[in-house]
Design a protein around this motif. Structure first.
Motif, PDB file in Angstrom:
ATOM      1  N   GLU A 150       0.748  -1.207  -0.037  1.00  0.00           N
ATOM      2  CA  GLU A 150      -0.122   0.060  -0.018  1.00  0.00           C
ATOM      3  C   GLU A 150       0.782   1.263  -0.059  1.00  0.00           C
ATOM      4  O   GLU A 150       0.438   2.379  -0.386  1.00  0.00           O
ATOM      5  CB  GLU A 150      -1.106  -0.028   1.112  1.00  0.00           C
ATOM      6  N   ILE A 151       2.038   1.283   0.626  1.00  0.00           N
ATOM      7  CA  ILE A 151       2.941   2.247   0.621  1.00  0.00           C
ATOM      8  C   ILE A 151       3.511   2.677  -0.841  1.00  0.00           C
ATOM      9  O   ILE A 151       3.474   3.600  -1.240  1.00  0.00           O
ATOM     10  CB  ILE A 151       4.210   1.912   1.300  1.00  0.00           C
ATOM     11  N   TRP A 182       8.635   7.636 -15.291  1.00  0.00           N
ATOM     12  CA  TRP A 182       9.002   7.426 -13.783  1.00  0.00           C
ATOM     13  C   TRP A 182       9.008   5.864 -13.340  1.00  0.00           C
ATOM     14  O   TRP A 182       8.086   5.230 -13.928  1.00  0.00           O
ATOM     15  CB  TRP A 182       7.933   8.048 -12.647  1.00  0.00           C
ATOM     16  N   VAL A 183       9.674   5.591 -12.422  1.00  0.00           N
ATOM     17  CA  VAL A 183       9.613   4.037 -11.978  1.00  0.00           C
ATOM     18  C   VAL A 183       9.603   4.134 -10.309  1.00  0.00           C
ATOM     19  O   VAL A 183      10.121   4.802  -9.748  1.00  0.00           O
ATOM     20  CB  VAL A 183      11.183   3.247 -12.309  1.00  0.00           C
ATOM     21  N   PHE A 184       8.770   3.261 -10.019  1.00  0.00           N
ATOM     22  CA  PHE A 184       8.524   3.008  -8.558  1.00  0.00           C
ATOM     23  C   PHE A 184       8.498   1.582  -8.188  1.00  0.00           C
ATOM     24  O   PHE A 184       7.984   0.779  -8.716  1.00  0.00           O
ATOM     25  CB  PHE A 184       7.140   3.630  -8.177  1.00  0.00           C
ATOM     26  N   LEU A 185       9.723   1.482  -7.334  1.00  0.00           N
ATOM     27  CA  LEU A 185       9.834  -0.150  -7.227  1.00  0.00           C
ATOM     28  C   LEU A 185       9.650  -0.537  -5.375  1.00  0.00           C
ATOM     29  O   LEU A 185      10.283   0.286  -4.567  1.00  0.00           O
ATOM     30  CB  LEU A 185      11.271  -0.528  -7.517  1.00  0.00           C
ATOM     31  N   GLU A 186       8.832  -1.463  -5.131  1.00  0.00           N
ATOM     32  CA  GLU A 186       9.016  -1.725  -3.593  1.00  0.00           C
ATOM     33  C   GLU A 186      10.263  -2.640  -3.601  1.00  0.00           C
ATOM     34  O   GLU A 186      10.769  -3.271  -4.417  1.00  0.00           O
ATOM     35  CB  GLU A 186       7.795  -2.896  -3.432  1.00  0.00           C
ATOM     36  N   ILE A 187      10.653  -2.550  -2.283  1.00  0.00           N
ATOM     37  CA  ILE A 187      12.058  -3.267  -2.046  1.00  0.00           C
ATOM     38  C   ILE A 187      11.928  -3.777  -0.660  1.00  0.00           C
ATOM     39  O   ILE A 187      11.079  -3.279  -0.096  1.00  0.00           O
ATOM     40  CB  ILE A 187      13.165  -2.293  -2.161  1.00  0.00           C
ATOM     41  N   GLU A 234      16.794  11.889  -9.864  1.00  0.00           N
ATOM     42  CA  GLU A 234      15.958  12.103  -8.722  1.00  0.00           C
ATOM     43  C   GLU A 234      15.494  10.712  -7.879  1.00  0.00           C
ATOM     44  O   GLU A 234      14.307  10.359  -8.011  1.00  0.00           O
ATOM     45  CB  GLU A 234      14.715  12.688  -9.152  1.00  0.00           C
ATOM     46  N   ILE A 235      16.572   9.996  -7.411  1.00  0.00           N
ATOM     47  CA  ILE A 235      16.397   8.590  -7.077  1.00  0.00           C
ATOM     48  C   ILE A 235      16.141   9.095  -5.465  1.00  0.00           C
ATOM     49  O   ILE A 235      16.900   9.637  -4.671  1.00  0.00           O
ATOM     50  CB  ILE A 235      17.790   7.787  -7.111  1.00  0.00           C
ATOM     51  N   THR A 236      14.836   8.396  -5.130  1.00  0.00           N
ATOM     52  CA  THR A 236      14.522   8.714  -3.894  1.00  0.00           C
ATOM     53  C   THR A 236      14.173   7.194  -2.976  1.00  0.00           C
ATOM     54  O   THR A 236      13.524   6.526  -3.571  1.00  0.00           O
ATOM     55  CB  THR A 236      13.193   9.729  -3.611  1.00  0.00           C
ATOM     56  N   VAL A 237      14.178   7.405  -1.888  1.00  0.00           N
ATOM     57  CA  VAL A 237      13.756   6.131  -0.937  1.00  0.00           C
ATOM     58  C   VAL A 237      12.478   6.474  -0.013  1.00  0.00           C
ATOM     59  O   VAL A 237      12.742   7.612   0.564  1.00  0.00           O
ATOM     60  CB  VAL A 237      15.040   5.601  -0.095  1.00  0.00           C
ATOM     61  N   HIS A 238      11.610   5.680  -0.132  1.00  0.00           N
ATOM     62  CA  HIS A 238      10.450   5.968   0.892  1.00  0.00           C
ATOM     63  C   HIS A 238      10.213   4.963   1.925  1.00  0.00           C
ATOM     64  O   HIS A 238      10.185   3.880   1.509  1.00  0.00           O
ATOM     65  CB  HIS A 238       9.227   6.173  -0.173  1.00  0.00           C
ATOM     66  N   LYS A 239       9.804   5.288   3.206  1.00  0.00           N
ATOM     67  CA  LYS A 239       9.710   4.452   4.230  1.00  0.00           C
ATOM     68  C   LYS A 239       8.367   3.944   4.479  1.00  0.00           C
ATOM     69  O   LYS A 239       7.490   4.649   4.021  1.00  0.00           O
ATOM     70  CB  LYS A 239      10.472   4.630   5.404  1.00  0.00           C
ATOM     71  N   ASP A 240       8.158   2.696   5.185  1.00  0.00           N
ATOM     72  CA  ASP A 240       6.718   2.273   5.580  1.00  0.00           C
ATOM     73  C   ASP A 240       6.486   2.790   6.987  1.00  0.00           C
ATOM     74  O   ASP A 240       7.448   3.550   7.359  1.00  0.00           O
ATOM     75  CB  ASP A 240       6.547   0.766   5.243  1.00  0.00           C
ATOM     76  N   ARG A 286      11.167   0.829   1.978  1.00  0.00           N
ATOM     77  CA  ARG A 286      10.161   0.298   1.325  1.00  0.00           C
ATOM     78  C   ARG A 286       9.890   0.431  -0.323  1.00  0.00           C
ATOM     79  O   ARG A 286       9.535  -0.516  -0.882  1.00  0.00           O
ATOM     80  CB  ARG A 286       8.687   0.498   2.022  1.00  0.00           C
ATOM     81  N   VAL A 287      10.083   1.580  -0.696  1.00  0.00           N
ATOM     82  CA  VAL A 287      10.031   1.956  -2.075  1.00  0.00           C
ATOM     83  C   VAL A 287      11.454   3.108  -2.488  1.00  0.00           C
ATOM     84  O   VAL A 287      11.754   3.503  -1.870  1.00  0.00           O
ATOM     85  CB  VAL A 287       8.607   2.793  -2.277  1.00  0.00           C
ATOM     86  N   VAL A 288      11.670   2.547  -3.594  1.00  0.00           N
ATOM     87  CA  VAL A 288      12.679   3.333  -4.480  1.00  0.00           C
ATOM     88  C   VAL A 288      12.071   3.818  -5.586  1.00  0.00           C
ATOM     89  O   VAL A 288      11.457   3.174  -6.387  1.00  0.00           O
ATOM     90  CB  VAL A 288      14.004   2.581  -4.606  1.00  0.00           C
ATOM     91  N   ALA A 289      12.155   5.162  -5.786  1.00  0.00           N
ATOM     92  CA  ALA A 289      11.513   6.078  -7.022  1.00  0.00           C
ATOM     93  C   ALA A 289      12.568   6.510  -7.913  1.00  0.00           C
ATOM     94  O   ALA A 289      13.709   7.000  -7.172  1.00  0.00           O
ATOM     95  CB  ALA A 289      10.563   6.658  -6.543  1.00  0.00           C
ATOM     96  N   ALA A 290      12.580   6.518  -9.153  1.00  0.00           N
ATOM     97  CA  ALA A 290      13.576   7.246  -9.985  1.00  0.00           C
ATOM     98  C   ALA A 290      12.758   7.762 -11.207  1.00  0.00           C
ATOM     99  O   ALA A 290      12.108   7.464 -11.464  1.00  0.00           O
ATOM    100  CB  ALA A 290      14.712   6.227 -10.083  1.00  0.00           C
ATOM    101  N   GLN A 291      13.660   8.747 -11.582  1.00  0.00           N
ATOM    102  CA  GLN A 291      13.129   9.422 -13.023  1.00  0.00           C
ATOM    103  C   GLN A 291      14.066   9.085 -14.113  1.00  0.00           C
ATOM    104  O   GLN A 291      15.271   9.183 -14.024  1.00  0.00           O
ATOM    105  CB  GLN A 291      13.313  11.048 -12.657  1.00  0.00           C
TER     106      GLN A 291
END
Ligand code: SAM
Ligand code: GLN
Length: 279
Positions: free
Chosen positions: A88-89, A229-234, A253-259, A265-270
């Protein structure tokens, strides 16, 4: 006739109340306020069958046969991975962007949880969502979910291997790929053995579960419009390695998002195209 409380006690912890809430098509909270309720014979029979399967070791979700993801109830069975709360994140991160009119791909769609939730929750709506999987069985379940949730108007289901299965470049790629190192299997919950192996494990034992990221992140570039854009769960220890794959492949613009538990939990990149790699 057995009371709700007696029936709930047939399963451990909160699982009884949770299963009863699915059988009665309500929420555990609403049920707790209705302890005087009695089940019909058919409802009790369905519940006792869930209890039997759960006690035999199946995941509660498969025993129930449906499970909520992002507020929508999906059919779940052994054809595909049970949608996880951490995913869901990933969906929330993607939904934070304007997806109006966009072409989106969900690679490895399983139950269809990500693709169908994006289709239901993105406003304004995306123009096209490609939902792929290597597993024909998973796709058949995803199709059933699309029909049941009436969420498949812009979804195209594709059976195939990785990004190569996409018919055209898209604006946004989303994926929750398999990312568990097979070496970890003996220490994991026994319930995982009911889920498709190809949904969980990636690469050779001891290699960190990174094989799908390693091969897909480069290949995605051929399937992205610019800007894309790419969004991957990790997995929670994979942020550094996955960010590195994106960096090496020239993404920005590589960013890491937390749960909510504070784990990566997520890495996004452009993707802006190769020409602008060093700008
Ligand atoms: N997206 C669903 C979710 O988040 O609940 C399922 C995710 S599950 C972790 C990974 C999915 O990728 C499985 O459905 C599996 O069949 C699929 N898969 C594994 N390898 C694949 C490949 N090479 N190409 C396409 N799909 C693949
Ligand atoms: N988060 C899942 C688990 O730990 C794994 C899902 C995946 O491999 N993508 O069970």
């Amino acid at each position: 006739m057995r009371s709700l409380v007696e029936l709930a006690a047939l399963l451990e912890k909160d699982e009884g109340m949770l299963a009863l809430s699915y059988v009665l098509d309500t929420t555990p909270g609403a049920l707790r306020a209705r302890r005087d309720l009695f089940l019909t014979e058919a409802q009790e029979a369905r519940y006792l069958e869930i209890v039997r399967r759960r006690r035999a070791g199946e995941p509660l979700q498969y025993a129930i046969g449906e499970w909520e993801f992002y507020g929508h109830v999906f059919r779940v069975d052994e054809r595909a991975l049970i949608p996880r709360p951490e995913t869901e994140i990933l969906v929330e991160t993607v939904l934070s962007r304007d997806l109006g009119g966009k072409h989106i791909a969900d690679i490895g769609t399983g139950t269809g949880a990500i693709a169908l939730t994006l289709s239901l929750e993105a406003h304004p709506a995306p123009a096209m969502i490609y939902a792929t999987d290597l597993s024909a069985a998973a796709l058949s379940l995803a199709r059933e979910n699309g029909a049941q949730l009436e969420a498949d108007a812009v979804v195209q289901w594709i059976e195939g291997d990785g990004p190569g299965a996409l018919p055209e470049p898209v604006d946004v790629i989303v994926s929750n790929p398999p990312y568990i190192d097979p070496a970890e299997e003996p220490s994991l919950q026994p319930e995982l053995s009911y889920e498709p192996r190809e949904a969980l494990y990636s690469g050779a034992p001891g290699a960190g579960g990174l094989a799908h990221y390693a091969s897909w992140i480069g290949a995605f570039r051929e399937k992205l419009r610019t800007p894309g854009w790419v969004f991957l769960e990790i997995g929670d220890r994979q942020a550094e390695a996955v960010s590195g794959f994106f960096r090496d492949a020239g993404y920005q613009e590589i960013t890491v998002h937390k749960d909510y538990a504070g784990r990566d939990r997520v890495v996004a990149a452009q993707w802006m195209g190769l020409g602008r790699k060093h700008v």
